[in-house]
Scaffold this motif. Sequence first.
Motif, PDB file in Angstrom:
ATOM      1  N   MET A 164       0.814  -1.186   0.000  1.00 24.77           N
ATOM      2  CA  MET A 164       0.000   0.000   0.000  1.00 24.77           C
ATOM      3  C   MET A 164       0.863   1.257   0.000  1.00 24.77           C
ATOM      4  N   ASP A 165       2.112   1.141  -0.397  1.00 27.96           N
ATOM      5  CA  ASP A 165       2.981   2.307  -0.466  1.00 27.96           C
ATOM      6  C   ASP A 165       2.389   3.338  -1.402  1.00 27.96           C
ATOM      7  N   GLY A 166       2.409   4.590  -0.995  1.00 28.10           N
ATOM      8  CA  GLY A 166       1.930   5.668  -1.836  1.00 28.10           C
ATOM      9  C   GLY A 166       0.431   5.881  -1.788  1.00 28.10           C
ATOM     10  N   MET A 167      -0.310   5.027  -1.066  1.00 28.18           N
ATOM     11  CA  MET A 167      -1.746   5.234  -0.973  1.00 28.18           C
ATOM     12  C   MET A 167      -2.004   6.418  -0.046  1.00 28.18           C
ATOM     13  N   PRO A 168      -2.838   7.353  -0.482  1.00 26.26           N
ATOM     14  CA  PRO A 168      -3.147   8.497   0.388  1.00 26.26           C
ATOM     15  C   PRO A 168      -3.751   8.043   1.715  1.00 26.26           C
ATOM     16  N   ILE A 169      -3.366   8.704   2.787  1.00 26.56           N
ATOM     17  CA  ILE A 169      -3.863   8.375   4.120  1.00 26.56           C
ATOM     18  C   ILE A 169      -5.379   8.467   4.175  1.00 26.56           C
ATOM     19  N   GLU A 170      -5.970   9.368   3.391  1.00 21.90           N
ATOM     20  CA  GLU A 170      -7.427   9.501   3.370  1.00 21.90           C
ATOM     21  C   GLU A 170      -8.105   8.215   2.921  1.00 21.90           C
ATOM     22  N   ILE A 171      -7.480   7.501   1.994  1.00 14.84           N
ATOM     23  CA  ILE A 171      -8.061   6.255   1.493  1.00 14.84           C
ATOM     24  C   ILE A 171      -7.856   5.130   2.509  1.00 14.84           C
ATOM     25  N   SER A 172      -6.684   5.093   3.132  1.00 16.83           N
ATOM     26  CA  SER A 172      -6.464   4.120   4.204  1.00 16.83           C
ATOM     27  C   SER A 172      -7.486   4.323   5.314  1.00 16.83           C
ATOM     28  N   ASN A 173      -7.718   5.577   5.688  1.00 17.47           N
ATOM     29  CA  ASN A 173      -8.692   5.882   6.734  1.00 17.47           C
ATOM     30  C   ASN A 173     -10.105   5.504   6.321  1.00 17.47           C
ATOM     31  N   PHE A 174     -10.440   5.683   5.034  1.00 21.14           N
ATOM     32  CA  PHE A 174     -11.746   5.282   4.512  1.00 21.14           C
ATOM     33  C   PHE A 174     -11.968   3.789   4.754  1.00 21.14           C
ATOM     34  N   PHE A 175     -10.988   2.958   4.378  1.00 21.24           N
ATOM     35  CA  PHE A 175     -11.147   1.516   4.525  1.00 21.24           C
ATOM     36  C   PHE A 175     -11.222   1.104   5.994  1.00 21.24           C
ATOM     37  N   LEU A 176     -10.427   1.723   6.842  1.00 16.33           N
ATOM     38  CA  LEU A 176     -10.494   1.412   8.273  1.00 16.33           C
ATOM     39  C   LEU A 176     -11.869   1.755   8.837  1.00 16.33           C
ATOM     40  N   ALA A 177     -12.378   2.935   8.503  1.00 15.57           N
ATOM     41  CA  ALA A 177     -13.691   3.356   9.001  1.00 15.57           C
ATOM     42  C   ALA A 177     -14.794   2.468   8.440  1.00 15.57           C
ATOM     43  N   MET A 178     -14.701   2.116   7.165  1.00 13.20           N
ATOM     44  CA  MET A 178     -15.727   1.282   6.539  1.00 13.20           C
ATOM     45  C   MET A 178     -15.788  -0.093   7.204  1.00 13.20           C
ATOM     46  N   GLN A 179     -14.632  -0.682   7.462  1.00 13.25           N
ATOM     47  CA  GLN A 179     -14.590  -2.008   8.068  1.00 13.25           C
ATOM     48  C   GLN A 179     -15.018  -1.995   9.536  1.00 13.25           C
ATOM     49  N   ALA A 180     -15.006  -0.821  10.169  1.00 12.39           N
ATOM     50  CA  ALA A 180     -15.437  -0.712  11.571  1.00 12.39           C
ATOM     51  C   ALA A 180     -16.953  -0.766  11.692  1.00 12.39           C
ATOM     52  N   GLY A 181     -17.657  -0.669  10.554  1.00 15.49           N
ATOM     53  CA  GLY A 181     -19.114  -0.721  10.578  1.00 15.49           C
ATOM     54  C   GLY A 181     -19.707   0.536  11.200  1.00 15.49           C
ATOM     55  N   ARG A 182     -20.810   0.360  11.895  1.00 15.93           N
ATOM     56  CA  ARG A 182     -21.529   1.492  12.489  1.00 15.93           C
ATOM     57  C   ARG A 182     -20.619   2.315  13.408  1.00 15.93           C
ATOM     58  N   ALA A 183     -19.679   1.661  14.093  1.00 14.29           N
ATOM     59  CA  ALA A 183     -18.764   2.366  14.998  1.00 14.29           C
ATOM     60  C   ALA A 183     -17.872   3.364  14.253  1.00 14.29           C
ATOM     61  N   GLY A 184     -17.650   3.151  12.951  1.00 13.16           N
ATOM     62  CA  GLY A 184     -16.813   4.044  12.159  1.00 13.16           C
ATOM     63  C   GLY A 184     -17.587   5.063  11.350  1.00 13.16           C
ATOM     64  N   ALA A 185     -18.904   5.172  11.594  1.00 12.49           N
ATOM     65  CA  ALA A 185     -19.762   6.016  10.755  1.00 12.49           C
ATOM     66  C   ALA A 185     -19.306   7.474  10.697  1.00 12.49           C
ATOM     67  N   ASP A 186     -18.984   8.061  11.819  1.00 12.50           N
ATOM     68  CA  ASP A 186     -18.580   9.475  11.811  1.00 12.50           C
ATOM     69  C   ASP A 186     -17.282   9.682  11.045  1.00 12.50           C
ATOM     70  N   ARG A 187     -16.339   8.774  11.249  1.00 10.63           N
ATOM     71  CA  ARG A 187     -15.062   8.879  10.518  1.00 10.63           C
ATOM     72  C   ARG A 187     -15.276   8.643   9.026  1.00 10.63           C
ATOM     73  N   LEU A 188     -16.176   7.724   8.690  1.00 13.54           N
ATOM     74  CA  LEU A 188     -16.470   7.446   7.284  1.00 13.54           C
ATOM     75  C   LEU A 188     -17.119   8.661   6.631  1.00 13.54           C
ATOM     76  N   ALA A 189     -18.108   9.240   7.283  1.00 10.07           N
ATOM     77  CA  ALA A 189     -18.780  10.422   6.734  1.00 10.07           C
ATOM     78  C   ALA A 189     -17.790  11.566   6.527  1.00 10.07           C
ATOM     79  N   ALA A 190     -16.840  11.713   7.445  1.00 10.98           N
ATOM     80  CA  ALA A 190     -15.858  12.798   7.353  1.00 10.98           C
ATOM     81  C   ALA A 190     -14.918  12.619   6.167  1.00 10.98           C
ATOM     82  N   ALA A 191     -14.862  11.425   5.579  1.00  9.86           N
ATOM     83  CA  ALA A 191     -13.986  11.181   4.428  1.00  9.86           C
ATOM     84  C   ALA A 191     -14.578  11.693   3.130  1.00  9.86           C
ATOM     85  N   PHE A 192     -15.896  11.966   3.110  1.00  9.46           N
ATOM     86  CA  PHE A 192     -16.586  12.353   1.886  1.00  9.46           C
ATOM     87  C   PHE A 192     -16.859  13.853   1.832  1.00  9.46           C
TER      88      PHE A 192
END
Length: 124
Positions: free
Chosen positions: A1-29
């Motif tokens: 994942m070298d060179g992947m923007p941190i915003e995209i890494s954070n998107f996947f982490l928040a998405m996989q967290a499910g409902r618990a990651g909703a606020d972080r996921l919304a903040a990515a868009f």
Amino acid sequence: MDGMPIEISNFFLAMQAGRAGADRLAAAFAEDAVYSEPFTGTLRTHEGRAAVMAAMALGWEQPMPGMHIRIDRAEVSGAGITLDWTCFSPALPGGQGSGTNLFVMRDGLIARLDTVLKGGSDDG
């Protein structure tokens, strides 16, 4: 994942967290983000952050057990990011599925996200 923007890494982490990651996921868009996805069997487009989050929330109603996502390939070109991924869960046929996410970034936020499943009718 070298060179992947941190915003995209954070998107996947928040998405996989499910409902618990909703606020972080919304903040990515971005507020006016567009999300195109085939997860209900029909290609659907959601416009605006609230509509994107409503579509994401559908997956929280019946989460896949043991789900995790592996990034197989990432390509960054200007504001565009193409990611090939594999999703693993015993709920999927054969235990896995794969696809591609096409992101367009603006001011550090996801302005557009198009998801294409591999091996399905949306696979080009």
